[in-house]
Design an enzyme around this catalytic site. Structure first.
Site, mmCIF file in Angstrom:
data_model
loop_
_atom_site.group_PDB
_atom_site.id
_atom_site.type_symbol
_atom_site.label_atom_id
_atom_site.label_comp_id
_atom_site.label_asym_id
_atom_site.label_seq_id
_atom_site.Cartn_x
_atom_site.Cartn_y
_atom_site.Cartn_z
ATOM 1 N N CYS A 52 3.561 26.670 51.470
ATOM 2 C CA CYS A 52 2.432 26.159 52.234
ATOM 3 C C CYS A 52 1.169 26.549 51.471
ATOM 4 O O CYS A 52 1.214 26.749 50.258
ATOM 5 C CB CYS A 52 2.435 26.665 53.670
ATOM 6 S SG CYS A 52 2.355 28.465 53.845
ATOM 7 N N PHE A 53 0.048 26.686 52.136
ATOM 8 C CA PHE A 53 -1.190 26.903 51.407
ATOM 9 C C PHE A 53 -1.225 28.271 50.722
ATOM 10 O O PHE A 53 -1.480 28.388 49.523
ATOM 11 C CB PHE A 53 -2.395 26.755 52.332
ATOM 12 C CG PHE A 53 -3.714 26.916 51.625
ATOM 13 C CD1 PHE A 53 -4.126 25.991 50.677
ATOM 14 C CD2 PHE A 53 -4.533 27.999 51.897
ATOM 15 C CE1 PHE A 53 -5.329 26.155 50.007
ATOM 16 C CE2 PHE A 53 -5.743 28.161 51.232
ATOM 17 C CZ PHE A 53 -6.144 27.235 50.291
#
Length: 366
Positions: free
Chosen positions: A100-101
């Protein structure tokens, strides 16, 4: 939900990109569209609207409230569909990693749900952000490597020469654009982030000299990173010199025949034909101020006649407007910049025809 027991994380190493390891990007589609890691597929934990709502909850009420809202929004059949998408991809690519980020909450939740489904997969430690930092650092490091720039008038097949070399770096390919007003391709131009990631991926493993085409800093929608660009401007050069008829044949192949085939493959023959006409005519219009009104109108008339001939099976008719475009606009512009920069320009180690420049580039790297 507890995230205490999850599979071990995998460090964000550039070897994963070089090896083209399959990656599952669980960020929202809007994040993925701005720029992803090379080779990633977007199978989001939350779609854009869900992410937006959870983000508001996080800012107003903190992480616990955001997690609770996320569990309500992505539950039941929605949750099952998300997990099923991950399972389907992992069935085909069982060594895929999740990110994810920042390698935090969303990738951990995806891991947890997959664990509950009997699948254990690691996530990228540091996520997209850490890997992007490593990729950008690779580009900055490359600025200190020896470089050779391939220069020449429009139509000298500089890109083709670059792609003949093991150490060639095709910036136009990473930008999805050929660099000129006529350089748009059927696919969408690369975002700045995706351009940088593709460039960095190519640079991984290239530890010696790099051969790069002479480009302006902006290619389509993308800008060459500043340190890399500055190094490129100081690099020695080989300059290709080819006669006009040779260059015209090259341009007709690249910008007419190949482009028509690419549009047809993507959109079908009829729509592709409409799109290539629109692209080439609009490109000419964008040069209008530099060409001047009288010259623009003359080239437009010649271009329109060429399209009619092309529709009847004669794509070579485009030479009627391409030749004056080269001799009256592109060639003088290139020679002007060459003369303007001559005092401060880096050395030319070879000037010659295409084959001799290819040989010179290969010899330079030894």
């Amino acid at each position: 939900m507890t995230l205490a027991t999850i599979p071990a994380t995998t460090p964000a190493a550039l070897s994963l990109i070089r090896e083209e390891r399959p990656l599952i990007d669980v960020r929202a589609p809007v994040e993925f569209a701005q720029g992803a890691l090379p080779g990633a597929v977007n199978l989001p934990l939350m779609v854009d609207d869900e992410r937006h709502q959870v983000g508001i909850a996080y800012k107003k009420h903190g992480q616990a409230a955001a997690i609770a809202l996320g569990e309500r929004l992505v539950s039941g059949e929605v949750k099952q569909a998300r997990v099923a998408a991950w399972q389907k991809y992992l069935a085909e690519y069982p060594d895929a990693l999740i990110y994810c980020f920042r390698g935090g909450l969303r990738s951990q939740i995806a891991q947890q749900w997959l664990e509950e489904a009997g699948i254990s997969r690691p996530r990228l430690e540091g996520g997209w952000k850490a890997m992007r930092q490593a990729l950008c650092e690779r580009i900055d490091t490359a600025a200190f490597q020896p470089m050779l720039v391939v220069a020449g008038l429009t139509g000298c097949a500089k890109t083709a020469l670059i792609n003949q070399l093991d150490n060639g770096v095709d910036l136009e390919a990473y930008a999805h654009h050929k660099g000129s007003a006529f350089g748009r391709r059927p696919e969408e131009p690369a975002t700045q982030i995706n351009f940088e990631h593709a460039l960095a991926k190519r640079l991984i493993g290239l530890t010696e000299g790099l051969v790069i085409e002479d480009e302006s800093r902006q290619i389509g929608n993308a800008n060459i990173p500043l340190n890399f660009w500055r190094a490129q401007q100081q690099a020695p050069r080989v300059r290709i010199e080819m006669p006009l008829d040779w260059r015209l044949a090259q341009i007709q192949q690249d910008y007419i025949i190949d482009l028509e085939q690419a549009y047809a493959a993507r959109h079908g023959a009829y729509q592709g034909w409409q799109l290539i006409q629109a692209q080439l005519s609009n490109a000419l219009i964008r040069l209008g101020k530099r060409l001047g009104n009288a010259r623009l109108q003359r080239l437009q008339r010649l271009q329109a006649l060429a399209f009619k001939e092309h529709a009847h099976g004669n794509p070579q008719a485009h030479e009627a407007w391409l030749a004056p475009l080269l001799t009256e606009y592109y060639d003088p512009l290139y020679r002007y910049h060459l003369e303007k920069q001559r005092a401060a320009a880096p050395p030319e180690i070879h000037v010659g025809d295409w084959n001799s420049c290819l040989a010179a580039a290969r010899q330079w790297n030894r």
